[in-house]
Design a protein around this motif. Structure first.
Motif, PDB file in Angstrom:
ATOM      1  N   PHE A 114      35.343  36.371  28.953  1.00  0.00           N
ATOM      2  CA  PHE A 114      35.688  37.705  28.457  1.00  0.00           C
ATOM      3  C   PHE A 114      36.772  38.244  29.383  1.00  0.00           C
ATOM      4  N   ASP A 115      38.002  38.371  28.876  1.00  0.00           N
ATOM      5  CA  ASP A 115      39.143  38.748  29.707  1.00  0.00           C
ATOM      6  C   ASP A 115      39.261  37.853  30.931  1.00  0.00           C
ATOM      7  N   VAL A 346      32.801  44.964  35.673  1.00  0.00           N
ATOM      8  CA  VAL A 346      34.070  45.652  35.930  1.00  0.00           C
ATOM      9  C   VAL A 346      35.107  44.568  36.110  1.00  0.00           C
ATOM     10  N   ARG A 347      36.235  44.650  35.364  1.00  0.00           N
ATOM     11  CA  ARG A 347      37.213  43.571  35.319  1.00  0.00           C
ATOM     12  C   ARG A 347      38.584  44.062  35.753  1.00  0.00           C
ATOM     13  N   LEU A 348      39.301  43.182  36.418  1.00  0.00           N
ATOM     14  CA  LEU A 348      40.680  43.441  36.834  1.00  0.00           C
ATOM     15  C   LEU A 348      41.571  42.338  36.296  1.00  0.00           C
ATOM     16  N   ASN A 349      42.675  42.711  35.647  1.00  0.00           N
ATOM     17  CA  ASN A 349      43.723  41.774  35.268  1.00  0.00           C
ATOM     18  C   ASN A 349      45.055  42.342  35.754  1.00  0.00           C
ATOM     19  N   THR A 361      49.724  36.286  39.615  1.00  0.00           N
ATOM     20  CA  THR A 361      48.699  36.920  38.784  1.00  0.00           C
ATOM     21  C   THR A 361      47.382  36.937  39.538  1.00  0.00           C
ATOM     22  N   LEU A 362      46.598  37.967  39.282  1.00  0.00           N
ATOM     23  CA  LEU A 362      45.285  38.083  39.922  1.00  0.00           C
ATOM     24  C   LEU A 362      44.308  38.686  38.921  1.00  0.00           C
ATOM     25  N   ASP A 363      43.233  37.982  38.685  1.00  0.00           N
ATOM     26  CA  ASP A 363      42.120  38.480  37.881  1.00  0.00           C
ATOM     27  C   ASP A 363      40.881  38.533  38.760  1.00  0.00           C
ATOM     28  N   ALA A 439      37.103  35.716  41.123  1.00  0.00           N
ATOM     29  CA  ALA A 439      38.522  35.976  41.383  1.00  0.00           C
ATOM     30  C   ALA A 439      39.329  34.746  40.996  1.00  0.00           C
ATOM     31  N   ILE A 440      40.458  34.982  40.332  1.00  0.00           N
ATOM     32  CA  ILE A 440      41.384  33.907  39.953  1.00  0.00           C
ATOM     33  C   ILE A 440      42.776  34.355  40.345  1.00  0.00           C
TER      34      ILE A 440
END
Length: 866
Positions: A114-115, A346-349, A361-363, A439-440
């Motif tokens: 998911f995202d 809670v998601r970060l893109n 890029t950081l997710d 984290a990606i």
């Protein structure tokens, strides 16, 4: 105005990057860079269906189709239109869960994101379809067959990946509200607010909330769900850089359906004058294919054999002297067949262009889970009663095996009636609490217009806390808290030492460190493209069991306040059980190097060939590692990770009117793990893993979407799958052959699936009809019983109220199972349905359960926007 609209839609279709079909922002940007820089064609959409030009076999559905499905329905039901995918829903609204298979691989072997963040359970890798994002908020969903992207944070992707992405906030202020009313007293409300750009920096956001409640279509029980979501999006500059932060919370309160065993069905249909045999074998299998009258006769049985009881009277509650027993009281009540869950994240893109060639890029995400599967158990107040003349160890265990006395007393007065002579039924769920961080991080370097490279680092760490607290029921047999005595203010069952009585108490850390690299290149004027990637995951499982391990049983443990000497004495007195001492920091590690390569060749602007090879990996489930302790209880051979070699080769034909794809595939599946399941008192189960060697699978998937005129679209799909086990299943403790699985077809996997959809758009009315045929599926590992295939037809119709001056408002009707098909959906598979002899050992029938498919269901909705 209409001309403008069509031009805008066409332009959007041209500009949608192939990266929108990927998981992480890094993969999105790698594929988007390939499209934008080289000028290749973007994907075409025909009423929400896409066939992207990628080396991997992949299929995509967009919001345009998703919004036509039943409001609130799980996204996994929507992808049932994709060839190779088989999803069986527990009810027509999606709130009760379901089972998914892709090319013969079950949900525990399919990665769901998911995202870009993983959603599979960190303990058993299961997919919980009823906990997914509201469908109104999903931009698109895609399926990768047999492979994962190089930066995927997953321990279970041997069967492929399912990825969905949430909507980006709109630039303008916008709001929407949907109210739905349906069969079984279903009510659902959904609201969403897009703020539009509300700062000089272009910041924009959306917020949403939904609630749904309905009765089960069979038996007592109510499904209740509420969900809250939000997303804030901050563009940075004008080159596509951004930071997006989103939050999601979902709460389910649902009850299980009571479904009959094969033996129950045999007994019931005999009353209607029908006969189901009591013997069968792999050489002479039986297909369960009831007539409509026979099916209805079983479905309509209201006895407690086929349904949960609505109410009960707990015999131990009144108190008083003398022996009282709940042995036959409240053991079939629907209120303890309960499945509460609280989940969220809670998601970060984010995307940052460092130079004109270098992109970062950081997710990231934090996610949490609190859930259990309900259940009750019968506890004996006196230790002697718990272990005397009770037969099997399973019965002794369920009645506490003398643990309530804690080695310092003869037992405990659980119900407070002044004696210790009772058998008391208690609420006894298996609680799970998970805190997970992901984290990606990725770097992409654009060498030139035709070539790029990227590297990525992926980290995923889940703290998986599992307990099993017992608590008292009310007089009516109802739990006093969804999560038993996990929360304060409930009535826990305490042993004589004052400790909460539990069925398990353990803490697991599932940790992944992964490095990956990928090259993408275009040659011969971009007619030939290649993608070469490799990922190297390093998995670590840190296991802590604060109870005694029961040999081969991973769902439960021997939790006690007794001394080690007292436990040893019990162990010696019960020859059928072997206990391993509690432990901490037991470490299991798994490492692999997983390459994947692929190509696309454009023979003409419309015709292309694609092919790919990928190596996949699925680890032993973290939960099931607790069936051994590797000290006093060790398997004959350790359960090895599953590995797959997947090959795809196919052709595509795509233009603005037609999208067609056909792909042949082959998968070699090494070290397949299967799990035995035994039912305990109170609907609890124990499981044990074992390898059954190789599985060889092959098949063909095909789809065709056509839009011959602006007002009509047609879509058809089909898949043919062969998946067979190559070796027998053996007992991991002794090596003895348990189940003769060599040559047998994989359970729950239909050989044939096919269907289609037609959509007619005649403003202000539009109508869509879709149908899918799911073929016969094996119910048992030895292939002595199969469930007959079935065909489901669904209808969706919409009336746009713009003609009445209500812009952006429409009425929608959805009808699922339009033709009232009688069928069995989810299958509780077991080793065998009929007794058989293996060597000198005769194995009794396992008693598989079959889930009734949801009957015809109507849903009416009104959709407002402004």
């Amino acid at each position: 105005m209409r001309t403008k609209l069509y031009c805008s839609v066409a332009f959007a279709a041209l500009m949608i990057p192939a990266g929108a079909m990927a998981q992480s922002t890094g993969t999105v940007e790698a594929e988007e860079g390939e499209i934008v820089v080289t000028g290749s064609r973007g994907p075409v959409t025909i009423d929400g269906i896409q066939i992207p030009e990628t080396p991997k076999a992949r299929a995509v559905l967009t919001q345009e189709l998703i919004e036509r499905r039943a409001p609130g329905q799980t996204i996994l039901d929507t992808i049932n239109l994709i060839p190779g995918v088989s999803f069986t829903n527990s009810d027509a609204y999606g709130g009760s869960g379901g089972q998914i298979r892709i090319r013969g691989f079950d949900g525990n072997r399919i990665a769901l994101t998911f995202d870009g963040i993983p959603l599979n359970d960190s303990g058993n890798y299961a997919i919980y379809s009823n906990q997914q994002l509201d469908p109104e908020l999903i931009e698109q969903v895609n399926v990768n067959f047999g492979s994962a992207d190089v930066d995927s944070p997953t321990a279970a992707a041997s069967g492929g990946t399912v990825n969905y992405r949430s909507l980006i906030p709109t630039d303008e202020l916008h709001a929407a509200a949907v109210y739905s009313r349906g069969t079984n007293d279903m009510n659902r409300a959904f609201v969403m607010l897009n703020t539009g750009q509300f700062t000089s920096f272009g910041t924009k956001a959306w917020l949403s909330a939904s609630t749904q409640k309905y009765d089960q279509f069979r038996g007592p029980g109510t499904i209740y769900k509420q969900q809250y979501n939000g997303k804030i999006y901050q563009p940075i500059g004008n080159n596509g850089d951004f930071v997006a932060i989103a939050a999601h919370y979902n709460q389910n309160r649902s009850y299980f359906y009571s479904n009959p065993t094969f033996a129950n069905i045999r007994t019931r249909v005999a009353g209607a004058g029908a006969t189901i045999p009591t013997t069968g074998s792999a050489a002479n299998p039986y297909t369960l294919d009831l007539s409509n009258n026979e099916y209805d006769y079983v479905f309509d049985d209201t006895s407690s054999t086929y349904r949960y009881d609505y109410a009960c009277d707990l015999q131990s509650q009144p108190g008083g002297t003398g022996s009282q027993t709940d042995r036959n009281s409240c053991n079939n009540i629907y209120t303890t067949a309960f499945n509460p869950s609280n989940t969220g994240n809670v998601r970060l893109n984010s995307r940052f262009e460092v130079t004109d060639k270098l992109l970062f890029t950081l997710d990231g995400a934090f996610s949490f889970t609190r859930a259990n599967g309900g259940g009750s158990a019968l506890l004996a107040e006196t230790d002697a009663s718990a272990t005397s003349a009770n037969g099997t160890y399973a019965q002794q265990y369920a009645q506490t095996s003398g643990r309530l006395g804690a080695g310092i007393a003869p037992g405990v007065d659980i119900n407070g009636d002044g004696d210790r002579s009772d058998f008391v039924r208690v609420y006894f769920p298996s609680n799970t609490r998970t805190r997970r961080y992901t984290a990606i991080a990725g770097l992409r370097y654009q060498i030139n217009d035709d070539h790029l490279v990227r590297i990525a680092y992926t980290w995923d760490s889940a703290r998986h806390r599992q307990t099993g607290e017992a608590s008292l029921l009310t007089n009516e047999g109802r739990p006093q808290s969804p999560f038993s005595s996990l929360d304060d203010g409930t009535t826990p069952v305490l042993d004589a030492a004052g400790n909460v009585f539990q069925k398990r108490n353990r803490l697991s850390y599932a940790i992944l460190h992964q490095v990956s690299a990928e090259y993408r290149g275009g040659f011969f004027d971009d007619t030939f493209k290649v993608a070469l990637g490799v990922r190297a995951p390093f998995f670590r499982r840190n296991l802590n069991n604060y109870c005694y391990t029961i040999a081969g049983q991973s769902s439960d443990a021997y939790c006690t306040s007794q001394t080690a000497a007292q436990v040893a004495a019990f162990d010696t007195a019960n020859n059928s059980v072997s206990l391993g001492a509690p432990y901490t920091r037991r470490i299991k590690t798994y490492n692999a190097v997983l390459p994947n390569v692929g190509f696309t060749f454009n023979a003409t602007p419309a015709i292309s060939m694609f092919g790919s090879y990928s190596k996949g990996l699925s680890l032993p489930r973290t939960d099931n590692l607790y069936g051994f302790d590797d000290v006093s209880i060790s398997p004959v051979s350790a359960v090895d990770p599953e590995k797959t070699d997947s090959f795809d080769l196919g052709l595509r034909y795509t233009n603005r009117l037609i999208q067609a794809q056909v792909a042949g595939w082959y998968v070699r599946f090494k070290n397949r793990i299967i799990s035995s399941q035994t039912l305990l008192d109170g609907n609890q189960t124990i499981n044990v893993d074992r390898n059954v060697g190789d599985v060889k699978s092959h098949g063909v998937d095909a789809s065709l979407a056509i839009k011959p005129v602006r007002w009509l679209s047609l879509y058809g799909f089909g898949s043919y799958t062969i998946a067979r086990l190559q070796e027998d299943a053996t007992d991991p403790l002794t090596g003895r052959v348990l189940v003769p699985t060599a040559g047998k077809f994989v359970v729950e996997t239909p050989k044939w699936q096919y269907g289609g959809r037609a959509q007619l758009n005649l403003n202000p009315v539009s109508v869509g009809v879709q149908a899918k045929r799911t073929g016969d599926r094996w119910v048992t590992d030895v292939n002595d019983l199969k469930a007959a295939g079935y065909t489901l037809v669904d209808l969706d119709a919409r009336l746009d109220l713009g003609f009445a001056g209500l812009d952006r408002t429409f009425l929608q009707l959805n009808v699922s199972n339009l033709l009232k098909e009688r069928y069995f959906g989810n299958l509780s598979t077991v080793s065998n349905a009929f007794p058989y002899t293996q060597g000198t050992v005769t194995t009794n029938a396992g008693g598989p359960r079959l889930t009734f498919g949801a009957p015809r269901t109507f849903i009416g909705s009104i959709h407002f926007e402004f």
